[in-house]
Enzyme design. Structure first.
Site, PDB file in Angstrom:
ATOM      1  CB  SER A 151      -0.889  -0.073   1.110  1.00 25.00           C
ATOM      2  OG  SER A 151      -1.648   1.234   1.326  1.00 25.00           O
ATOM      3  CB  THR A 162      -7.419  -1.253   0.730  1.00 26.50           C
ATOM      4  OG1 THR A 162      -7.243  -1.479  -0.731  1.00 26.50           O
ATOM      5  CG2 THR A 162      -6.342  -1.972   1.636  1.00 26.50           C
ATOM      6  CE  LYS A 221     -12.128   0.446  -1.764  1.00 24.39           C
ATOM      7  NZ  LYS A 221     -11.558   0.735  -2.948  1.00 24.39           N
ATOM      8  CG  ASP A 256     -12.121   4.383  -4.444  1.00 22.62           C
ATOM      9  OD1 ASP A 256     -11.018   5.032  -4.249  1.00 22.62           O
ATOM     10  OD2 ASP A 256     -12.391   3.243  -4.382  1.00 22.62           O
ATOM     11  N   GLY A 282     -15.735  -3.120  -8.343  1.00 20.69           N
ATOM     12  CA  GLY A 282     -15.889  -2.179  -7.525  1.00 20.69           C
ATOM     13  C   GLY A 282     -15.673  -0.511  -7.630  1.00 20.69           C
ATOM     14  CB  ALA A 283     -12.424   0.676  -9.366  1.00 15.53           C
ATOM     15  CE1 TYR A 324      -0.845   2.550  -7.222  1.00 13.71           C
ATOM     16  CE2 TYR A 324      -3.135   2.819  -7.684  1.00 13.71           C
ATOM     17  CZ  TYR A 324      -2.168   2.336  -6.800  1.00 13.71           C
ATOM     18  OH  TYR A 324      -2.497   1.643  -5.729  1.00 13.71           O
TER      19      TYR A 324
HETATM   20  P1  NAP Z   1     -12.597  -5.716  -8.939  1.00 19.52           P
HETATM   21  O1  NAP Z   1     -13.849  -5.289  -8.206  1.00 19.52           O
HETATM   22  O2  NAP Z   1     -12.050  -6.912  -8.656  1.00 19.52           O
HETATM   23  O3  NAP Z   1     -12.906  -5.614 -10.533  1.00 19.52           O
HETATM   24  C1  NAP Z   1     -11.952  -6.138 -11.546  1.00 19.52           C
HETATM   25  C2  NAP Z   1     -12.173  -5.601 -13.078  1.00 19.52           C
HETATM   26  O4  NAP Z   1     -11.133  -6.341 -13.761  1.00 19.52           O
HETATM   27  C3  NAP Z   1     -13.500  -6.168 -13.373  1.00 19.52           C
HETATM   28  O5  NAP Z   1     -14.164  -5.642 -14.160  1.00 19.52           O
HETATM   29  C4  NAP Z   1     -12.943  -7.540 -14.022  1.00 19.52           C
HETATM   30  O6  NAP Z   1     -13.785  -8.309 -14.802  1.00 19.52           O
HETATM   31  C5  NAP Z   1     -11.692  -7.097 -14.576  1.00 19.52           C
HETATM   32  N1  NAP Z   1     -10.613  -7.881 -14.931  1.00 19.52           N
HETATM   33  C6  NAP Z   1     -10.001  -8.823 -14.195  1.00 19.52           C
HETATM   34  N2  NAP Z   1      -9.055  -9.507 -14.628  1.00 19.52           N
HETATM   35  C7  NAP Z   1      -9.625  -9.342 -16.150  1.00 19.52           C
HETATM   36  C8  NAP Z   1      -9.134 -10.008 -17.361  1.00 19.52           C
HETATM   37  N3  NAP Z   1      -7.989 -11.265 -17.155  1.00 19.52           N
HETATM   38  N4  NAP Z   1      -9.888  -9.865 -18.426  1.00 19.52           N
HETATM   39  C9  NAP Z   1     -10.678  -9.181 -18.624  1.00 19.52           C
HETATM   40  N5  NAP Z   1     -11.024  -8.297 -17.412  1.00 19.52           N
HETATM   41  C10 NAP Z   1     -10.647  -8.496 -16.274  1.00 19.52           C
HETATM   42  O7  NAP Z   1     -11.381  -4.542  -8.595  1.00 19.52           O
HETATM   43  P2  NAP Z   1     -11.420  -2.935  -8.195  1.00 19.52           P
HETATM   44  O8  NAP Z   1     -11.291  -2.785  -6.989  1.00 19.52           O
HETATM   45  O9  NAP Z   1     -12.745  -2.474  -9.111  1.00 19.52           O
HETATM   46  O10 NAP Z   1     -10.130  -2.445  -8.818  1.00 19.52           O
HETATM   47  C11 NAP Z   1      -9.889  -2.615 -10.428  1.00 19.52           C
HETATM   48  C12 NAP Z   1      -8.706  -1.751 -10.743  1.00 19.52           C
HETATM   49  O11 NAP Z   1      -8.602  -0.194 -10.375  1.00 19.52           O
HETATM   50  C13 NAP Z   1      -7.359  -2.294 -10.107  1.00 19.52           C
HETATM   51  O12 NAP Z   1      -6.292  -2.395 -11.069  1.00 19.52           O
HETATM   52  C14 NAP Z   1      -7.149  -1.421  -8.957  1.00 19.52           C
HETATM   53  O13 NAP Z   1      -5.886  -1.341  -8.425  1.00 19.52           O
HETATM   54  C15 NAP Z   1      -7.667  -0.058  -9.582  1.00 19.52           C
HETATM   55  N6  NAP Z   1      -7.966   0.972  -8.637  1.00 19.52           N
HETATM   56  C16 NAP Z   1      -7.235   2.125  -8.445  1.00 19.52           C
HETATM   57  C17 NAP Z   1      -7.463   3.095  -7.928  1.00 19.52           C
HETATM   58  C18 NAP Z   1      -6.960   4.368  -7.987  1.00 19.52           C
HETATM   59  O14 NAP Z   1      -6.949   5.118  -6.921  1.00 19.52           O
HETATM   60  N7  NAP Z   1      -6.132   4.549  -8.956  1.00 19.52           N
HETATM   61  C19 NAP Z   1      -8.664   2.970  -7.104  1.00 19.52           C
HETATM   62  C20 NAP Z   1      -9.406   1.700  -6.885  1.00 19.52           C
HETATM   63  C21 NAP Z   1      -9.208   0.765  -7.897  1.00 19.52           C
HETATM   64  P3  NAP Z   1     -14.931  -9.388 -14.489  1.00 19.52           P
HETATM   65  O15 NAP Z   1     -16.031  -8.766 -13.819  1.00 19.52           O
HETATM   66  O16 NAP Z   1     -15.068 -10.173 -15.518  1.00 19.52           O
HETATM   67  O17 NAP Z   1     -13.952 -10.372 -13.315  1.00 19.52           O
END
Ligand code: NAP
Length: 277
Positions: free
Chosen positions: A18, A65, A69, A106, A135-136, A223
């Site tokens: 983190s 996190t 969450k 977020d 989630g994001a 990022y």
């Molecule tokens: P999450 O709830 O686990 O969602 C993951 C997403 O990625 C889903 O849409 C999933 O699709 C897709 N995915 C994962 N592997 C895949 C693959 N091989 N092919 C196609 N789609 C795939 O995670 P989250 O919390 O939303 O986070 C998602 C990303 O955003 C992460 O990289 C996280 O680090 C980043 N993030 C960044 C910030 C920031 O402040 N910059 C904040 C929050 C999150 P499925 O539904 O089909 O599994």
């Protein structure tokens, strides 16, 4: 009983990666505030007990996190509208009597990042294209809707999750097939990757950018690396590109303000501090 020095931290598992401790540590030092912010590795089964204990030993709040969450909402006494809509919390405020206030910043972080790094960007300038429906994505979709995006096209590998967003958030959400995601870029003013694809150690995001308008603003939530292949390719087409680090920095500011009493600045010095090894 609370000691004089306010404590806060981030609860997750794993947590060693983190960046939040660096981020809050920079703000505490820069503003000469007394306080500490620490990483806490907490197993899912222990979350409830930990959240009961922390306010009693001087904690004024915490970030939560992965994987806590969603579960954190169940332990909160108050949940903000935006956290309820997203279905997850990332910021907790502990009251003196141990009651917990849960918020999700977020969406705020996403908007503040775009406004800071693409100052001419406006959510209502045209349709948005969102890759992913996890989630994001929920945080991004709710803030784009609130800011007036006329249409939000969503493509997700698991189509049912994109369909669920449409049922929940209504007809401004348009679901697109994942394998034809490139088509939804046509005429989009805003493009956001909310999947983990493109992150170091994850597969590449494979999407055709042929239809991408050079006037679009393209943002990747990933990022690490800062310049993802999507941002590099979009930049080469002439798009304004915004990396995901700014969202991480901005989402942290409201929690810091509540816990330590000062609205911190998101500036180049903070970015440098967070990126320093
Ligand atoms: P999450 O709830 O686990 O969602 C993951 C997403 O990625 C889903 O849409 C999933 O699709 C897709 N995915 C994962 N592997 C895949 C693959 N091989 N092919 C196609 N789609 C795939 O995670 P989250 O919390 O939303 O986070 C998602 C990303 O955003 C992460 O990289 C996280 O680090 C980043 N993030 C960044 C910030 C920031 O402040 N910059 C904040 C929050 C999150 P499925 O539904 O089909 O599994």
């Amino acid at each position: 009983m609370k000691p004089g020095i306010p404590l806060a931290g981030v609860i997750g598992s794993p947590i060693a990666h983190s960046l939040s401790p660096k981020l809050h540590g920079h703000w505490l030092r820069k503003n000469a505030l007394s306080g500490h912010y620490i990483p806490m590795d907490v197993a899912p089964d222990d979350l409830g007990e930990v959240l009961k204990l922390l306010p009693r030993i001087g904690f004024v709040g915490a970030n939560v996190t992965i994987p806590h969450k969603e579960a954190a909402l169940g332990f909160a006494n108050f949940v903000t509208d935006r956290a309820a809509l997203i279905g997850a919390a990332n910021t907790l405020i502990f009251h003196d009597d141990g009651r917990i206030h849960a918020d999700n910043t977020d969406g705020y972080g996403f908007m503040a990042n775009l406004h800071q790094n693409a100052p001419d960007w406006q959510a209502d300038a045209g349709p948005a294209a969102v890759l992913g429906a996890g989630g994001a994505a929920r945080a991004i979709v709710t803030s784009l809707l609130e800011a007036g995006a006329p249409e939000i096209r969503v493509a997700n590998r698991t189509r049912a999750r994109a369909e669920a967003l449409r049922s929940e958030f209504g007809p401004r959400i348009v679901v697109q097939d994942w394998v034809r995601a490139g088509e939804m870029l046509a005429g989009a003013a805003t493009v956001v990757n909310t999947t983990s694809l493109g992150m170091i150690g994850k597969p590449e995001l494979k999407i055709s950018l042929t239809a991408l308008d050079p006037a679009a603003v393209v943002n990747d939530l990933v990022y690490a690396p800062l310049e993802t292949p999507l941002l590099k390719a979009a930049g080469e087409r002439g798009c304004t590109v915004v990396d995901g680090l700014g969202m991480l920095l901005h989402q942290a500011a409201p929690g810091f303000e509540r816990w330590f009493g000062l609205r911190p600045e998101v500036d180049a010095a903070l970015r440098d501090a967070v990126l320093a090894g």
